[in-house]
Design a protein around this motif. Sequence first.
Motif, PDB file in Angstrom:
ATOM      1  N   THR A   1       0.926  -1.229   0.058  1.00  0.00           N
ATOM      2  CA  THR A   1      -0.209  -0.104   0.012  1.00  0.00           C
ATOM      3  C   THR A   1       0.774   1.104  -0.049  1.00  0.00           C
ATOM      4  OG1 THR A   1      -1.694  -0.869   1.435  1.00  0.00           O
ATOM      5  CG2 THR A   1      -1.913   1.447   1.303  1.00  0.00           C
ATOM      6  N   LEU A   2       0.423   2.291  -0.776  1.00  0.00           N
ATOM      7  CA  LEU A   2       1.024   3.608  -0.806  1.00  0.00           C
ATOM      8  C   LEU A   2       0.434   4.500   0.081  1.00  0.00           C
ATOM      9  CD1 LEU A   2       3.253   5.377  -1.834  1.00  0.00           C
ATOM     10  CD2 LEU A   2       1.701   5.895  -3.621  1.00  0.00           C
ATOM     11  N   ASN A   3       0.840   5.075   1.038  1.00  0.00           N
ATOM     12  CA  ASN A   3       0.331   5.934   1.985  1.00  0.00           C
ATOM     13  C   ASN A   3       0.143   7.360   1.487  1.00  0.00           C
ATOM     14  OD1 ASN A   3       0.099   3.928   4.246  1.00  0.00           O
ATOM     15  ND2 ASN A   3       2.237   4.140   4.588  1.00  0.00           N
ATOM     16  N   ILE A   4      -0.875   7.957   1.903  1.00  0.00           N
ATOM     17  CA  ILE A   4      -1.152   9.430   1.574  1.00  0.00           C
ATOM     18  C   ILE A   4      -0.112  10.091   1.861  1.00  0.00           C
ATOM     19  CG2 ILE A   4      -2.656  11.444   2.130  1.00  0.00           C
ATOM     20  CD1 ILE A   4      -3.940   9.525   0.349  1.00  0.00           C
ATOM     21  N   TRP A   5       0.596  10.157   3.004  1.00  0.00           N
ATOM     22  CA  TRP A   5       1.701  11.244   3.356  1.00  0.00           C
ATOM     23  C   TRP A   5       2.899  10.800   2.436  1.00  0.00           C
ATOM     24  CZ3 TRP A   5       2.943  15.626   4.715  1.00  0.00           C
ATOM     25  CH2 TRP A   5       4.493  15.896   5.169  1.00  0.00           C
ATOM     26  N   ASP A   6       3.049   9.526   2.076  1.00  0.00           N
ATOM     27  CA  ASP A   6       4.206   9.219   1.147  1.00  0.00           C
ATOM     28  C   ASP A   6       3.762   9.769  -0.322  1.00  0.00           C
ATOM     29  OD1 ASP A   6       6.195   8.016   2.814  1.00  0.00           O
ATOM     30  OD2 ASP A   6       4.858   6.422   2.893  1.00  0.00           O
ATOM     31  N   LEU A   7       2.654   9.732  -0.589  1.00  0.00           N
ATOM     32  CA  LEU A   7       2.124  10.175  -2.013  1.00  0.00           C
ATOM     33  C   LEU A   7       2.375  11.709  -2.232  1.00  0.00           C
ATOM     34  CD1 LEU A   7       1.049   9.862  -4.829  1.00  0.00           C
ATOM     35  CD2 LEU A   7      -1.243   9.793  -3.702  1.00  0.00           C
ATOM     36  N   ARG A   8       2.035  12.504  -1.148  1.00  0.00           N
ATOM     37  CA  ARG A   8       2.091  13.909  -1.057  1.00  0.00           C
ATOM     38  C   ARG A   8       3.688  14.222  -1.173  1.00  0.00           C
ATOM     39  NH1 ARG A   8      -1.583  14.915   4.448  1.00  0.00           N
ATOM     40  NH2 ARG A   8      -3.807  14.583   3.165  1.00  0.00           N
ATOM     41  N   ARG A   9       4.532  13.383  -0.745  1.00  0.00           N
ATOM     42  CA  ARG A   9       5.941  13.782  -0.911  1.00  0.00           C
ATOM     43  C   ARG A   9       6.744  13.298  -2.081  1.00  0.00           C
ATOM     44  NH1 ARG A   9       8.827  11.576   4.187  1.00  0.00           N
ATOM     45  NH2 ARG A   9       7.294   9.665   4.113  1.00  0.00           N
ATOM     46  N   ILE A  10       6.052  12.544  -3.035  1.00  0.00           N
ATOM     47  CA  ILE A  10       6.682  12.198  -4.460  1.00  0.00           C
ATOM     48  C   ILE A  10       6.807  13.632  -4.840  1.00  0.00           C
ATOM     49  CG2 ILE A  10       5.769  11.373  -6.678  1.00  0.00           C
ATOM     50  CD1 ILE A  10       6.319   9.269  -4.687  1.00  0.00           C
ATOM     51  N   THR A  11       8.003  13.650  -5.666  1.00  0.00           N
ATOM     52  CA  THR A  11       8.535  14.908  -6.252  1.00  0.00           C
ATOM     53  C   THR A  11       8.332  14.866  -7.775  1.00  0.00           C
ATOM     54  OG1 THR A  11      10.739  14.119  -6.224  1.00  0.00           O
ATOM     55  CG2 THR A  11      10.056  15.348  -4.308  1.00  0.00           C
ATOM     56  N   LEU A  12       8.118  16.124  -8.376  1.00  0.00           N
ATOM     57  CA  LEU A  12       7.953  16.089  -9.963  1.00  0.00           C
ATOM     58  C   LEU A  12       8.740  17.324 -10.176  1.00  0.00           C
ATOM     59  CD1 LEU A  12       5.021  15.142  -8.589  1.00  0.00           C
ATOM     60  CD2 LEU A  12       4.414  15.379 -10.867  1.00  0.00           C
ATOM     61  N   VAL A  13       9.155  17.636 -11.454  1.00  0.00           N
ATOM     62  CA  VAL A  13       9.914  18.612 -12.133  1.00  0.00           C
ATOM     63  C   VAL A  13       9.029  19.822 -12.002  1.00  0.00           C
ATOM     64  CG1 VAL A  13      11.137  19.573 -14.002  1.00  0.00           C
ATOM     65  CG2 VAL A  13      11.583  17.147 -13.167  1.00  0.00           C
ATOM     66  N   GLY A  14       9.223  21.000 -11.648  1.00  0.00           N
ATOM     67  CA  GLY A  14       8.530  22.075 -11.813  1.00  0.00           C
ATOM     68  C   GLY A  14       8.391  22.699 -13.071  1.00  0.00           C
ATOM     69  N   ALA A  15       7.299  23.170 -13.516  1.00  0.00           N
ATOM     70  CA  ALA A  15       7.376  23.928 -14.502  1.00  0.00           C
ATOM     71  C   ALA A  15       6.332  25.102 -14.791  1.00  0.00           C
ATOM     72  CB  ALA A  15       6.811  23.007 -15.965  1.00  0.00           C
ATOM     73  N   SER A  16       6.591  26.124 -15.582  1.00  0.00           N
ATOM     74  CA  SER A  16       5.429  27.129 -15.413  1.00  0.00           C
ATOM     75  C   SER A  16       4.183  26.877 -16.426  1.00  0.00           C
ATOM     76  CB  SER A  16       6.212  28.506 -16.290  1.00  0.00           C
ATOM     77  OG  SER A  16       6.420  28.200 -17.613  1.00  0.00           O
ATOM     78  N   MET A  17       3.431  27.612 -16.248  1.00  0.00           N
ATOM     79  CA  MET A  17       2.027  27.181 -17.182  1.00  0.00           C
ATOM     80  C   MET A  17       2.208  27.260 -18.535  1.00  0.00           C
ATOM     81  SD  MET A  17      -0.832  26.880 -15.359  1.00  0.00           S
ATOM     82  CE  MET A  17      -2.206  27.110 -16.431  1.00  0.00           C
ATOM     83  N   ALA A  18       3.133  28.118 -18.958  1.00  0.00           N
ATOM     84  CA  ALA A  18       3.519  28.152 -20.575  1.00  0.00           C
ATOM     85  C   ALA A  18       4.172  26.859 -20.760  1.00  0.00           C
ATOM     86  CB  ALA A  18       4.317  29.332 -20.883  1.00  0.00           C
ATOM     87  N   ASP A  19       5.124  26.595 -19.856  1.00  0.00           N
ATOM     88  CA  ASP A  19       5.959  25.219 -20.224  1.00  0.00           C
ATOM     89  C   ASP A  19       5.039  24.160 -20.053  1.00  0.00           C
ATOM     90  OD1 ASP A  19       8.378  26.729 -20.632  1.00  0.00           O
ATOM     91  OD2 ASP A  19       9.081  26.696 -18.605  1.00  0.00           O
ATOM     92  N   GLN A  20       4.130  24.021 -19.227  1.00  0.00           N
ATOM     93  CA  GLN A  20       3.336  22.833 -18.973  1.00  0.00           C
ATOM     94  C   GLN A  20       2.488  22.819 -20.321  1.00  0.00           C
ATOM     95  OE1 GLN A  20       0.626  23.297 -15.317  1.00  0.00           O
ATOM     96  NE2 GLN A  20       2.300  24.002 -14.430  1.00  0.00           N
ATOM     97  N   ALA A  21       1.822  23.795 -20.680  1.00  0.00           N
ATOM     98  CA  ALA A  21       1.052  23.852 -22.085  1.00  0.00           C
ATOM     99  C   ALA A  21       1.891  23.334 -23.261  1.00  0.00           C
ATOM    100  CB  ALA A  21       0.395  25.195 -22.243  1.00  0.00           C
ATOM    101  N   ASN A  22       3.206  23.821 -23.325  1.00  0.00           N
ATOM    102  CA  ASN A  22       4.088  23.336 -24.334  1.00  0.00           C
ATOM    103  C   ASN A  22       4.333  21.726 -24.356  1.00  0.00           C
ATOM    104  OD1 ASN A  22       4.048  25.957 -25.542  1.00  0.00           O
ATOM    105  ND2 ASN A  22       6.070  26.359 -24.402  1.00  0.00           N
ATOM    106  N   SER A  23       4.609  21.299 -23.117  1.00  0.00           N
ATOM    107  CA  SER A  23       4.786  20.059 -22.807  1.00  0.00           C
ATOM    108  C   SER A  23       3.504  19.271 -23.399  1.00  0.00           C
ATOM    109  CB  SER A  23       5.085  19.733 -21.337  1.00  0.00           C
ATOM    110  OG  SER A  23       6.530  20.503 -21.216  1.00  0.00           O
ATOM    111  N   VAL A  24       2.442  19.589 -22.870  1.00  0.00           N
ATOM    112  CA  VAL A  24       1.332  18.766 -23.175  1.00  0.00           C
ATOM    113  C   VAL A  24       1.052  18.686 -24.504  1.00  0.00           C
ATOM    114  CG1 VAL A  24      -1.235  18.730 -22.765  1.00  0.00           C
ATOM    115  CG2 VAL A  24       0.105  19.154 -20.902  1.00  0.00           C
ATOM    116  N   ARG A  25       1.169  19.733 -25.174  1.00  0.00           N
ATOM    117  CA  ARG A  25       0.980  19.873 -26.658  1.00  0.00           C
ATOM    118  C   ARG A  25       1.947  18.915 -27.411  1.00  0.00           C
ATOM    119  NH1 ARG A  25       3.135  24.961 -28.295  1.00  0.00           N
ATOM    120  NH2 ARG A  25       4.990  23.810 -28.423  1.00  0.00           N
ATOM    121  N   ASP A  26       3.234  19.058 -27.069  1.00  0.00           N
ATOM    122  CA  ASP A  26       4.340  18.290 -27.918  1.00  0.00           C
ATOM    123  C   ASP A  26       4.003  16.821 -27.748  1.00  0.00           C
ATOM    124  OD1 ASP A  26       5.339  20.743 -28.453  1.00  0.00           O
ATOM    125  OD2 ASP A  26       7.088  20.729 -27.014  1.00  0.00           O
ATOM    126  N   PHE A  27       3.772  16.337 -26.426  1.00  0.00           N
ATOM    127  CA  PHE A  27       3.261  14.959 -26.165  1.00  0.00           C
ATOM    128  C   PHE A  27       1.987  14.486 -27.082  1.00  0.00           C
ATOM    129  CE2 PHE A  27       1.650  11.531 -23.681  1.00  0.00           C
ATOM    130  CZ  PHE A  27       2.786  10.496 -23.863  1.00  0.00           C
TER     131      PHE A  27
END
Length: 372
Positions: free
Chosen positions: A297-323
């Motif tokens: 089981t994955l606990n909620i607290w451990d899920l909250r601490r999962i890390t992701l690469v940060g990105a601006s809204m513009a970078d997020q939109a570009n990434s989604v579009r490219d993918f």
Amino acid sequence: MAYGDSLAAELRVDGKFPVVGSGGVSGSHDRGNFNAPGIVIGRKGSYGSIHWVSSGGFAIDTAYYIDDRLTSANLRWLYYALQAVDLRGVSQDVGVPGLSRESAYEVAVPLPPRIEEQRRIADFLDAETARIDSLVRARSAQIAVIGERLDVLRDSIFEGDDAEVDRIPLMYLTDPYRPIVYGIVQAGPDFPGGVPYVKTGDLKKLRPESLSRTSPEIHQQFRRAAVRPGDLVMAMRASIGAVAMVPPHLPEANLTQGTARIAAADGVSNEWLLHALQTRRVREQCNLRAVGSTFRTLNIWDLRRITLVGASMADQANSVRDFKVAETAHMNIRDAGERQIRVLAERRQSLITAAVTGQFDVTTASGRNVTD
């Protein structure tokens, strides 16, 4: 068709005889109950399934078997003849569907020709179906490669190449007013016309029409875990880390205890967050943080601490579009491959039926007009 025998897993002794049930081979044993070669026919579960076992083996009690003691026909011809009829259409069991021997015996099969002709038909079909099966394996391998390439592409777009890039805990990318929470509805009897709820098994293809439903009273009691269109749902047990987005035509639903709701914060694209959570690095973090031996089981607290690469809204939109552009191209190839596999399966079945029913002379036919 002889009944298989009961053989509990703890009583099996590893040996040279495959243990065969309605779903195929499921282990081995030190003795068999049918000769080599043999045919195994599903009785329960995948009833009506047909399996060829060249070595002989042990048929368990979810299946029937046929070997040289039980038929005067060429066994390989009979294997194909049984595939030319519909044994699944004669199930007599309502509660647990299955194939009764009496019902199977009533099914009309092609009249066996002379034994020499049976051998010729079997040899012909062995060669032609092997060619078709080879094409299916090639297409299936191509589809698997497409999935792997998409994983690599997703990692490249949503993780980047810099291992030292700043990473942000998931808790800071989610809505503070709708925090990450476990689902809290227990799966139970379906409540027709009730409120849909999502289970871990629904995440592969989240289709509102296929969801189970709970009563409005239970939904209201546990409404704090309700999801809305655009929310993400992640598996916290079983397929840990599997994630899906709630579609727009599912206005409100609840979750079982094996799942969690993730709502994107302002300034975070839910589509970007979906793809970022599907990267292999995030999946690895989920698996490393899961606890338990038998039921992880994955606990909620451990899920909250999962890390992701940060990105601006513009970078997020570009990434989604490219993918999306790349994904569409890959999916078109995949869909074409899956269509080819379906056509090949249909042609394989047509070839078997035509050969065993004498629609052409296998001594002169190549079969290529059917399979090319």
